[in-house]
Design a protein around this motif. Structure first.
Motif, PDB file in Angstrom:
ATOM      1  N   GLY A  99       0.484  -1.088   0.208  1.00  0.00           N
ATOM      2  CA  GLY A  99       0.202   0.432  -0.142  1.00  0.00           C
ATOM      3  C   GLY A  99       0.798   1.148   0.231  1.00  0.00           C
ATOM      4  N   ASN A 100       0.714   2.233   1.185  1.00  0.00           N
ATOM      5  CA  ASN A 100       1.448   3.325   1.042  1.00  0.00           C
ATOM      6  C   ASN A 100       2.476   2.958   1.918  1.00  0.00           C
ATOM      7  N   HIS A 101       2.287   1.659   2.356  1.00  0.00           N
ATOM      8  CA  HIS A 101       4.123   1.664   3.143  1.00  0.00           C
ATOM      9  C   HIS A 101       4.925   0.939   1.975  1.00  0.00           C
ATOM     10  N   SER A 102       6.575   1.488   2.033  1.00  0.00           N
ATOM     11  CA  SER A 102       7.106   1.523   1.275  1.00  0.00           C
ATOM     12  C   SER A 102       9.119   1.418   1.724  1.00  0.00           C
ATOM     13  N   GLN A 103       9.555   0.795   1.583  1.00  0.00           N
ATOM     14  CA  GLN A 103      10.739   0.379   1.793  1.00  0.00           C
ATOM     15  C   GLN A 103      11.607   0.277   1.045  1.00  0.00           C
ATOM     16  N   SER A 104      12.215   1.275   1.061  1.00  0.00           N
ATOM     17  CA  SER A 104      13.323   0.892  -0.759  1.00  0.00           C
ATOM     18  C   SER A 104      14.581   0.335   0.154  1.00  0.00           C
ATOM     19  N   THR A 105      15.514   0.784  -1.206  1.00  0.00           N
ATOM     20  CA  THR A 105      16.490  -0.099  -1.269  1.00  0.00           C
ATOM     21  C   THR A 105      17.878   1.249  -0.761  1.00  0.00           C
ATOM     22  N   ASP A 106      16.983   2.703  -0.829  1.00  0.00           N
ATOM     23  CA  ASP A 106      18.208   3.929  -0.827  1.00  0.00           C
ATOM     24  C   ASP A 106      18.189   4.115   0.459  1.00  0.00           C
ATOM     25  N   THR A 107      16.430   4.062   1.128  1.00  0.00           N
ATOM     26  CA  THR A 107      16.177   4.276   2.342  1.00  0.00           C
ATOM     27  C   THR A 107      16.951   3.482   3.317  1.00  0.00           C
TER      28      THR A 107
ATOM     29  N   PHE B 161      -5.504 -16.299   5.744  1.00  0.00           N
ATOM     30  CA  PHE B 161      -4.239 -16.411   6.473  1.00  0.00           C
ATOM     31  C   PHE B 161      -4.161 -14.274   6.221  1.00  0.00           C
ATOM     32  N   VAL B 162      -3.779 -13.724   6.247  1.00  0.00           N
ATOM     33  CA  VAL B 162      -3.531 -12.486   6.594  1.00  0.00           C
ATOM     34  C   VAL B 162      -1.785 -12.290   6.147  1.00  0.00           C
ATOM     35  N   ASP B 163      -1.532 -11.445   5.878  1.00  0.00           N
ATOM     36  CA  ASP B 163      -0.047 -11.446   5.112  1.00  0.00           C
ATOM     37  C   ASP B 163       0.043 -10.071   5.677  1.00  0.00           C
ATOM     38  N   GLU B 164      -0.205  -9.422   4.587  1.00  0.00           N
ATOM     39  CA  GLU B 164      -0.187  -7.454   4.291  1.00  0.00           C
ATOM     40  C   GLU B 164      -0.542  -7.026   5.127  1.00  0.00           C
ATOM     41  N   SER B 165      -2.379  -7.466   6.036  1.00  0.00           N
ATOM     42  CA  SER B 165      -2.297  -7.124   7.415  1.00  0.00           C
ATOM     43  C   SER B 165      -1.591  -7.392   8.408  1.00  0.00           C
ATOM     44  N   CYS B 166      -0.449  -7.792   8.575  1.00  0.00           N
ATOM     45  CA  CYS B 166      -0.257  -8.310   9.395  1.00  0.00           C
ATOM     46  C   CYS B 166       2.108  -8.489   9.167  1.00  0.00           C
ATOM     47  N   PHE B 167       1.907  -6.977  10.589  1.00  0.00           N
ATOM     48  CA  PHE B 167       3.299  -7.136  10.414  1.00  0.00           C
ATOM     49  C   PHE B 167       4.336  -7.771  11.630  1.00  0.00           C
ATOM     50  N   THR B 168       3.336  -7.349  12.495  1.00  0.00           N
ATOM     51  CA  THR B 168       4.782  -7.958  14.011  1.00  0.00           C
ATOM     52  C   THR B 168       3.546  -8.342  14.519  1.00  0.00           C
TER      53      THR B 168
ATOM     54  N   VAL C 188      -8.954 -14.408  11.703  1.00  0.00           N
ATOM     55  CA  VAL C 188      -8.504 -15.397  10.525  1.00  0.00           C
ATOM     56  C   VAL C 188      -8.081 -16.174  10.912  1.00  0.00           C
ATOM     57  N   ASP C 189      -7.073 -17.433  10.246  1.00  0.00           N
ATOM     58  CA  ASP C 189      -7.218 -18.507  11.226  1.00  0.00           C
ATOM     59  C   ASP C 189      -5.335 -18.856  10.851  1.00  0.00           C
ATOM     60  N   GLY C 190      -4.598 -17.894  10.451  1.00  0.00           N
ATOM     61  CA  GLY C 190      -2.770 -17.701  10.526  1.00  0.00           C
ATOM     62  C   GLY C 190      -2.992 -16.462   9.989  1.00  0.00           C
ATOM     63  N   ILE C 191      -1.702 -16.686   9.869  1.00  0.00           N
ATOM     64  CA  ILE C 191      -1.152 -15.144   9.824  1.00  0.00           C
ATOM     65  C   ILE C 191       0.479 -15.987   9.043  1.00  0.00           C
ATOM     66  N   ASN C 192       0.758 -14.629   7.902  1.00  0.00           N
ATOM     67  CA  ASN C 192       2.674 -15.002   6.933  1.00  0.00           C
ATOM     68  C   ASN C 192       3.079 -14.113   8.329  1.00  0.00           C
ATOM     69  N   ILE C 193       4.345 -15.380   8.419  1.00  0.00           N
ATOM     70  CA  ILE C 193       5.685 -14.233   9.229  1.00  0.00           C
ATOM     71  C   ILE C 193       6.317 -13.742   7.569  1.00  0.00           C
ATOM     72  N   LYS C 194       6.823 -12.316   7.545  1.00  0.00           N
ATOM     73  CA  LYS C 194       7.757 -12.523   6.515  1.00  0.00           C
ATOM     74  C   LYS C 194       9.249 -11.675   7.833  1.00  0.00           C
ATOM     75  N   LEU C 195      10.017 -11.833   7.091  1.00  0.00           N
ATOM     76  CA  LEU C 195      11.271 -11.208   8.459  1.00  0.00           C
ATOM     77  C   LEU C 195      11.406 -10.084   8.209  1.00  0.00           C
ATOM     78  N   MET C 196      11.516  -9.628   6.658  1.00  0.00           N
ATOM     79  CA  MET C 196      11.788  -7.759   6.680  1.00  0.00           C
ATOM     80  C   MET C 196       9.886  -7.478   7.107  1.00  0.00           C
ATOM     81  N   LYS C 197       8.991  -8.085   7.201  1.00  0.00           N
ATOM     82  CA  LYS C 197       7.613  -7.180   8.119  1.00  0.00           C
ATOM     83  C   LYS C 197       7.732  -7.184   9.693  1.00  0.00           C
TER      84      LYS C 197
END
Length: 350
Positions: free
Chosen positions: A50-58, A237-244, A255-264
């Protein structure tokens, strides 16, 4: 401790198209921490939701600003460092790279792979899914065939949420299912459906034997998940809706589950918290990835005995991954026996 920051670019064998766009190449950040004669390695990969972005330069600029701050710490001070980074509102991908590197350093310090440091059972790791991006039915079929020739595939994750609508999704899904030869399929819409479309297509997907649906609605539409859960026969399952871990209590009833990504999440430390929080709420857990190399996916693989589902395939679609680490055996991404992450650098691939 000293911190070194380097960029490296990776290219996909096949560009990946999801509901938000197509990615063929990314420039990631390799973080090396040096302390007491040992190195720990971490990776940060850019991503946007969405409007949340983490670019390489950042990511790169933030890490370079942190170099003098981190000189006063040791890799054994992860708790203190984490609090400093949170207070400074450091992007999660930056925290992830540093946290992974500190864990790698610790494993090398004690001479054990991380899965053994945590007392986990590598034998219970489940097979990873591999991803089929949004495409025409014919191209999707070809992508399935390529994966089947490339590795021992047990599961496919199919990206839906086609901008052309759910009829295009149906046609592609049927093509993939036929080509996949009775292998299990999961579906990830990356927030590409409206609520009404999600209700309609989830019933259809359930009739086809699809295992679950991931992120059916856009981040920000979490309240609508309650209505979808009432009507969907499929686990959600939710991914983009669940950061931490702090997001989980607000989602647990819908929901029934979450997708964990190390970058999030901000790294392995928070990923572990997320696993335990999800379990406390009776939720299932999967680990996923962005355009990560073997470095980050190997880090996730060390925690993967705690997961119900895995989607750690990004490095398998790279033509020039500069790292080697976890091995693929019987469709499973397995960490090796080397200390720490067990990741090595290959100058010839970079």
């Amino acid at each position: 401790m000293q911190v070194e920051v380097n960029l490296f670019t990776v290219n996909k064998r096949f560009p990946l198209t999801i509901s938000r766009g197509t990615t063929a190449q990314t420039t990631n950040v390799w973080v090396r921490i040096l302390h007491d004669g040992l190195e720990g390695w971490g990776e940060a990969s850019p991503f946007g939701v969405g409007n949340h972005s983490q670019s390489t330069d950042t990511i790169k600029n933030c890490l370079q600003q942190l170099v003098p701050v981190l000189k006063t710490f040791s890799p054994l001070q992860r708790q203190q460092i984490e609090q400093v980074l949170i207070k400074e509102q450091v992007p999660s991908a930056v925290r992830a790279a540093l946290d992974i590197a500190m864990h790698d350093w610790l494993g090398k310090r004690v001479g054990l792979p991380l899965w053994q440091v945590w007392g986990l059972d590598r034998n219970v790791i489940v097979p990873t899914s591999v991803t089929i991006g949004i495409n025409s039915p014919e191209v999707a079929r070809a992508r399935v065939r390529d994966w089947l020739q490339h590795i021992d595939v047990r599961l496919f994750k199919v990206k839906l949420g086609n901008p052309d609508g759910i009829e295009a999704d149906r046609k592609m899904l049927l093509a993939v299912q036929e080509e996949a030869q009775n292998r299990e399929l999961f579906v990830d819409a990356n927030g590409g459906w409206s609520l009404s479309d999600a209700i309609e297509i989830c019933s259809w997907l359930a009739d086809l034997g699809i295992k679950y649906v991931e992120q059916p609605l856009l981040r920000g539409q979490e309240k609508s998940l309650a209505k979808l859960k009432e009507h969907s026969p499929l686990p959600i399952f939710v991914d983009e809706s669940c950061f931490t871990s702090s997001d989980i209590p607000h989602l647990a009833n819908y929901v029934d589950g979450i997708n964990i990504k190390l970058m999030k999440s901000g790294g392995l430390t928070e990923a572990m918290r997320m696993v335990h929080t999800a379990r406390a709420y009776g939720l299932q857990v999967m680990f996923g990835c962005y355009s990560d190399s073997s470095l980050s996916n190997t880090a996730a693989a060390h925690l993967s005995p705690l997961a119900d589902y895995l989607d750690l395939d990004s490095h398998l679609n790279l033509t020039d991954d500069p790292f080697t680490g976890a091995l693929v055996q019987e469709g499973r991404v397995l960490p090796n026996d080397l200390p720490g992450l067990g990741v090595q650098y290959s100058a010839s691939a970079a």
